[in-house]
Design a protein around this motif. Structure first.
Motif, PDB file in Angstrom:
ATOM      1  N   ASN A 196      52.725  94.333  55.380  1.00 49.89           N
ATOM      2  CA  ASN A 196      52.841  93.264  54.385  1.00 49.89           C
ATOM      3  C   ASN A 196      54.312  92.903  54.147  1.00 49.89           C
ATOM      4  OD1 ASN A 196      52.512  91.427  52.360  1.00 49.89           O
ATOM      5  ND2 ASN A 196      51.285  92.767  51.048  1.00 49.89           N
ATOM      6  N   ARG A 197      54.691  91.699  54.538  1.00 50.50           N
ATOM      7  CA  ARG A 197      56.055  91.208  54.325  1.00 50.50           C
ATOM      8  C   ARG A 197      56.139  90.275  53.108  1.00 50.50           C
ATOM      9  NH1 ARG A 197      59.049  91.912  59.233  1.00 50.50           N
ATOM     10  NH2 ARG A 197      57.716  92.395  61.020  1.00 50.50           N
ATOM     11  N   ASN A 198      55.022  90.146  52.376  1.00 49.53           N
ATOM     12  CA  ASN A 198      54.955  89.292  51.176  1.00 49.53           C
ATOM     13  C   ASN A 198      55.471  87.872  51.447  1.00 49.53           C
ATOM     14  OD1 ASN A 198      53.994  91.397  49.413  1.00 49.53           O
ATOM     15  ND2 ASN A 198      56.069  92.248  49.480  1.00 49.53           N
ATOM     16  N   PRO A 199      54.919  87.194  52.443  1.00 49.39           N
ATOM     17  CA  PRO A 199      55.431  85.862  52.784  1.00 49.39           C
ATOM     18  C   PRO A 199      55.099  84.773  51.770  1.00 49.39           C
ATOM     19  CG  PRO A 199      53.476  86.342  54.079  1.00 49.39           C
ATOM     20  CD  PRO A 199      53.812  87.601  53.336  1.00 49.39           C
ATOM     21  N   PHE A 200      54.199  85.067  50.828  1.00 50.88           N
ATOM     22  CA  PHE A 200      53.768  84.033  49.882  1.00 50.88           C
ATOM     23  C   PHE A 200      54.443  84.153  48.521  1.00 50.88           C
ATOM     24  CE2 PHE A 200      50.515  84.775  53.018  1.00 50.88           C
ATOM     25  CZ  PHE A 200      50.142  83.502  53.399  1.00 50.88           C
ATOM     26  N   ARG A 201      55.462  84.994  48.436  1.00 52.47           N
ATOM     27  CA  ARG A 201      56.055  85.274  47.126  1.00 52.47           C
ATOM     28  C   ARG A 201      56.822  84.085  46.547  1.00 52.47           C
ATOM     29  NH1 ARG A 201      58.773  88.044  51.036  1.00 52.47           N
ATOM     30  NH2 ARG A 201      61.032  87.753  51.258  1.00 52.47           N
ATOM     31  N   HIS A 202      57.261  83.142  47.393  1.00 54.04           N
ATOM     32  CA  HIS A 202      58.055  82.020  46.898  1.00 54.04           C
ATOM     33  C   HIS A 202      57.319  80.681  46.951  1.00 54.04           C
ATOM     34  CE1 HIS A 202      61.414  84.650  46.452  1.00 54.04           C
ATOM     35  NE2 HIS A 202      61.603  84.835  47.740  1.00 54.04           N
ATOM     36  N   VAL A 203      56.025  80.712  47.280  1.00 53.59           N
ATOM     37  CA  VAL A 203      55.267  79.454  47.325  1.00 53.59           C
ATOM     38  C   VAL A 203      54.235  79.444  46.212  1.00 53.59           C
ATOM     39  CG1 VAL A 203      55.589  79.081  49.785  1.00 53.59           C
ATOM     40  CG2 VAL A 203      53.609  80.385  49.001  1.00 53.59           C
ATOM     41  N   TYR A 204      53.796  78.243  45.846  1.00 54.84           N
ATOM     42  CA  TYR A 204      52.893  78.082  44.702  1.00 54.84           C
ATOM     43  C   TYR A 204      51.464  78.419  45.101  1.00 54.84           C
ATOM     44  CZ  TYR A 204      50.431  75.928  40.794  1.00 54.84           C
ATOM     45  OH  TYR A 204      49.619  75.714  39.715  1.00 54.84           O
ATOM     46  N   THR A 205      50.866  79.378  44.376  1.00 55.22           N
ATOM     47  CA  THR A 205      49.472  79.751  44.624  1.00 55.22           C
ATOM     48  C   THR A 205      48.657  79.726  43.335  1.00 55.22           C
ATOM     49  OG1 THR A 205      50.067  82.108  44.413  1.00 55.22           O
ATOM     50  CG2 THR A 205      49.960  81.188  46.650  1.00 55.22           C
ATOM     51  N   GLY A 206      49.177  79.030  42.314  1.00 56.55           N
ATOM     52  CA  GLY A 206      48.452  78.924  41.049  1.00 56.55           C
ATOM     53  C   GLY A 206      47.544  77.716  41.050  1.00 56.55           C
ATOM     54  N   VAL A 207      47.020  77.386  39.871  1.00 56.47           N
ATOM     55  CA  VAL A 207      46.147  76.224  39.709  1.00 56.47           C
ATOM     56  C   VAL A 207      46.599  75.453  38.483  1.00 56.47           C
ATOM     57  CG1 VAL A 207      43.790  75.393  39.363  1.00 56.47           C
ATOM     58  CG2 VAL A 207      44.192  77.456  40.729  1.00 56.47           C
ATOM     59  N   ASP A 208      47.050  74.212  38.688  1.00 57.29           N
ATOM     60  CA  ASP A 208      47.419  73.358  37.572  1.00 57.29           C
ATOM     61  C   ASP A 208      46.171  72.773  36.931  1.00 57.29           C
ATOM     62  OD1 ASP A 208      50.053  73.759  37.968  1.00 57.29           O
ATOM     63  OD2 ASP A 208      50.474  71.810  38.870  1.00 57.29           O
ATOM     64  N   LYS A 209      46.226  72.576  35.626  1.00 57.93           N
ATOM     65  CA  LYS A 209      45.143  71.847  34.982  1.00 57.93           C
ATOM     66  C   LYS A 209      45.195  70.402  35.464  1.00 57.93           C
ATOM     67  CE  LYS A 209      44.562  74.552  30.763  1.00 57.93           C
ATOM     68  NZ  LYS A 209      44.550  74.519  29.288  1.00 57.93           N
ATOM     69  N   THR A 210      44.041  69.903  35.901  1.00 59.22           N
ATOM     70  CA  THR A 210      43.999  68.546  36.421  1.00 59.22           C
ATOM     71  C   THR A 210      43.994  67.533  35.281  1.00 59.22           C
ATOM     72  OG1 THR A 210      41.581  68.660  36.465  1.00 59.22           O
ATOM     73  CG2 THR A 210      42.731  69.229  38.485  1.00 59.22           C
ATOM     74  N   VAL A 211      44.402  66.309  35.629  1.00 55.15           N
ATOM     75  CA  VAL A 211      44.383  65.242  34.640  1.00 55.15           C
ATOM     76  C   VAL A 211      42.940  64.992  34.215  1.00 55.15           C
ATOM     77  CG1 VAL A 211      44.883  62.802  34.254  1.00 55.15           C
ATOM     78  CG2 VAL A 211      46.417  64.187  35.660  1.00 55.15           C
ATOM     79  N   LYS A 212      42.734  64.821  32.916  1.00 56.98           N
ATOM     80  CA  LYS A 212      41.388  64.618  32.407  1.00 56.98           C
ATOM     81  C   LYS A 212      40.769  63.389  33.041  1.00 56.98           C
ATOM     82  CE  LYS A 212      38.763  64.413  28.106  1.00 56.98           C
ATOM     83  NZ  LYS A 212      38.838  64.398  26.635  1.00 56.98           N
ATOM     84  N   ARG A 213      39.553  63.560  33.608  1.00 58.04           N
ATOM     85  CA  ARG A 213      38.925  62.468  34.328  1.00 58.04           C
ATOM     86  C   ARG A 213      37.604  62.035  33.692  1.00 58.04           C
ATOM     87  NH1 ARG A 213      38.876  64.566  40.410  1.00 58.04           N
ATOM     88  NH2 ARG A 213      38.474  66.547  39.403  1.00 58.04           N
ATOM     89  N   ALA A 214      37.364  62.402  32.447  1.00 56.00           N
ATOM     90  CA  ALA A 214      36.095  62.078  31.805  1.00 56.00           C
ATOM     91  C   ALA A 214      36.075  60.634  31.346  1.00 56.00           C
ATOM     92  CB  ALA A 214      35.864  63.009  30.613  1.00 56.00           C
ATOM     93  N   LEU A 215      34.890  60.018  31.442  1.00 55.89           N
ATOM     94  CA  LEU A 215      34.680  58.674  30.928  1.00 55.89           C
ATOM     95  C   LEU A 215      33.996  58.765  29.566  1.00 55.89           C
ATOM     96  CD1 LEU A 215      33.280  56.821  34.072  1.00 55.89           C
ATOM     97  CD2 LEU A 215      35.651  56.964  33.296  1.00 55.89           C
ATOM     98  N   SER A 216      34.311  57.813  28.704  1.00 53.50           N
ATOM     99  CA  SER A 216      33.635  57.757  27.407  1.00 53.50           C
ATOM    100  C   SER A 216      32.217  57.238  27.602  1.00 53.50           C
ATOM    101  CB  SER A 216      34.398  56.836  26.455  1.00 53.50           C
ATOM    102  OG  SER A 216      34.340  55.498  26.942  1.00 53.50           O
ATOM    103  N   LEU A 217      31.357  57.473  26.609  1.00 51.44           N
ATOM    104  CA  LEU A 217      29.982  56.993  26.686  1.00 51.44           C
ATOM    105  C   LEU A 217      29.933  55.468  26.758  1.00 51.44           C
ATOM    106  CD1 LEU A 217      28.105  59.369  24.219  1.00 51.44           C
ATOM    107  CD2 LEU A 217      27.859  59.237  26.695  1.00 51.44           C
ATOM    108  N   SER A 218      30.903  54.812  26.114  1.00 50.19           N
ATOM    109  CA  SER A 218      30.910  53.347  26.143  1.00 50.19           C
ATOM    110  C   SER A 218      31.144  52.827  27.555  1.00 50.19           C
ATOM    111  CB  SER A 218      31.986  52.804  25.190  1.00 50.19           C
ATOM    112  OG  SER A 218      33.280  53.242  25.592  1.00 50.19           O
ATOM    113  N   VAL A 219      31.989  53.507  28.316  1.00 49.51           N
ATOM    114  CA  VAL A 219      32.249  53.097  29.690  1.00 49.51           C
ATOM    115  C   VAL A 219      31.029  53.381  30.564  1.00 49.51           C
ATOM    116  CG1 VAL A 219      33.660  53.520  31.746  1.00 49.51           C
ATOM    117  CG2 VAL A 219      34.743  53.399  29.499  1.00 49.51           C
TER     118      VAL A 219
END
Length: 410
Positions: A207-230
């Motif tokens: 194991n050389r830990n090649p992934f230690r400097h790259v992003y492996t998390g999960v960002d919260k996505t932009v809210k994509r919900a529609l209102s009931l009126s739409v």
């Protein structure tokens, strides 16, 4: 133990590149292992047995890449020799070479990852195998783009133990340069990390830990919900003259009606899953069983279409003997394409897809005062698993009541 030396063989043609090779000596027997690396005579230092370059050389990055590759090869040859010594059995220099070539064939990233993909398919994990294939194809494109720059290898593949932090950082930068979203980058790097970790667990590489400097998390996505009126506007559209748009709208609505059911679960929902006014199915993603009351709104959509000739309930996979997964993907692609047109028709900026129905149902439930123990806000948890845990613990009538309140609002 066998001794390993790096050698250079000049070309017989003047001003041509010579070849780097490895000399393996064991029990006074000498064998040679040719490499794919070629350099000019002035790029080889015989006294130090290494390739050399200058700061001003146009081939500097290429030569440094070869130097690193040679170091990895020698490390692998030494590791093989030590392993053979540890076995306590007699071996020859040819055995070292054979093991090195076997390693190159079996433990390149592509070959190792392809073997995992095959096993996933054999174990019935088709969707997971597809995600692994997607990540592999992305990394292949990256390596192909880098080969022209002489950064890594001249061919497309790369050995598992050559996945370094520098390579992964270059891959991440390449993805960013192509406009790939952070969560998609993380999706690819997490799959590659899983493959790498499996190789470590199998004692193939250290194991050389090649992934230690790259992003492996999960960002919260932009809210994509529609209102009931739409959603009401979408429901009210007169699409009778365009069957493709009408079908896309119907599949979006029935996903919403079915508490945001994912499209893959909709596509493979069987007629036998609908009994006594309830749909009972297991989510393909988690294996969790869900029970949903079948309402008149759902039946009205179903009644618009001829009865499916297959065992499936909804008019998504309609022909017997077809490639079902291919059909489901193609239909989903067409639906999402047509939903973009529908979004323009109702004047919304959200990138409308089938998955928006899932977010929208959760958001609508929150707006109706449904407790967070029933549904999370727009699937806003860091992982969908969290949402599924509390849904699984509830009496389904509570969730059906929430669904009833939402549908009455339309």
């Amino acid at each position: 133990m066998a001794s390993i030396k790096v050698k250079f063989r000049p070309s017989t043609v003047a001003d041509h590149e010579g070849t780097i090779y490895y000399q393996i000596i064991h029990e006074r027997k000498v064998r040679q292992l040719l490499s794919d690396y070629k350099v000019f005579p002035d790029e080889w230092d015989e006294s130090r047995s290494m390739v050399i370059t200058t700061q001003k050389s146009e081939r500097k990055s290429f030569i440094l890449s070869i130097r690193e590759r040679i170091r990895w090869d020698v490390e692998r040859l030494i590791k093989i020799a030590r392993k053979l010594d540890a076995n306590g059995l007699s071996y020859t220099a040819d055995d070292v070479i054979d093991e090195f070539n076997r390693y190159a064939n079996e433990y390149s990233l592509f070959n190792f990852m392809e073997s995992i993909i095959v096993k996933l398919k054999q174990n019935g994990k088709v969707r997971t195998s597809e995600t692994y294939k997607s990540a592999l194809n992305s990394f292949k494109k990256f390596l192909t783009s880098q080969a022209s720059k002489d950064d890594y290898r001249q061919d497309e593949d790369i050995m598992l133990d050559c996945l370094t932090s520098e390579v992964m950082e270059a891959y991440e930068a390449w993805l960013k340069g192509r406009g790939v979203a952070p969560n998609t980058i993380s999706f690819y790097t997490r799959i590659l990390r899983a493959v790498y970790n499996r190789a470590v667990e199998d004692n193939i590489i250290e194991n050389r830990n090649p992934f230690r400097h790259v992003y492996t998390g999960v960002d919260k996505t932009v809210k994509r919900a529609l209102s009931l009126s739409v959603i009401k506007k979408i429901k009210a559209l007169d699409l009778s003259l365009n069957t493709s748009l009408d079908f896309a709208r119907d599949m979006f609505l029935i996903s919403f009606y079915l508490r945001g059911m994912s499209f893959i679960d909709m596509a493979f929902l069987k007629k036998s899953d609908l009994k006594n006014g309830y749909v009972t199915y297991r989510r393909r993603k988690t294996g969790q069983q869900l029970i949903i009351e079948w309402t008149k709104e759902m039946q009205m959509i179903l009644d618009k279409y001829p009865e499916n000739a297959t065992d499936y309930l909804l008019p998504i996979i309609k022909n017997l003997g077809t490639n079902e997964r291919c059909t489901y993907r193609n239909v989903g692609y067409n639906i999402n394409h047509n939903l973009k047109i529908i979004a323009q028709m109702v004047g919304i900026q959200v990138s409308l897809t089938l998955y928006v129905a899932r977010h929208s149902w959760a958001s609508a439930a929150k707006a109706k005062g449904i407790p967070l123990s029933v549904i999370s806000e727009g699937m806003g948890h860091d992982s969908e698993t969290t949402t599924q845990i509390y849904l699984a613990s509830l009496d389904t009538s509570v969730v059906d009541k929430a669904n009833s309140l939402i549908l009455k609002s339309l």
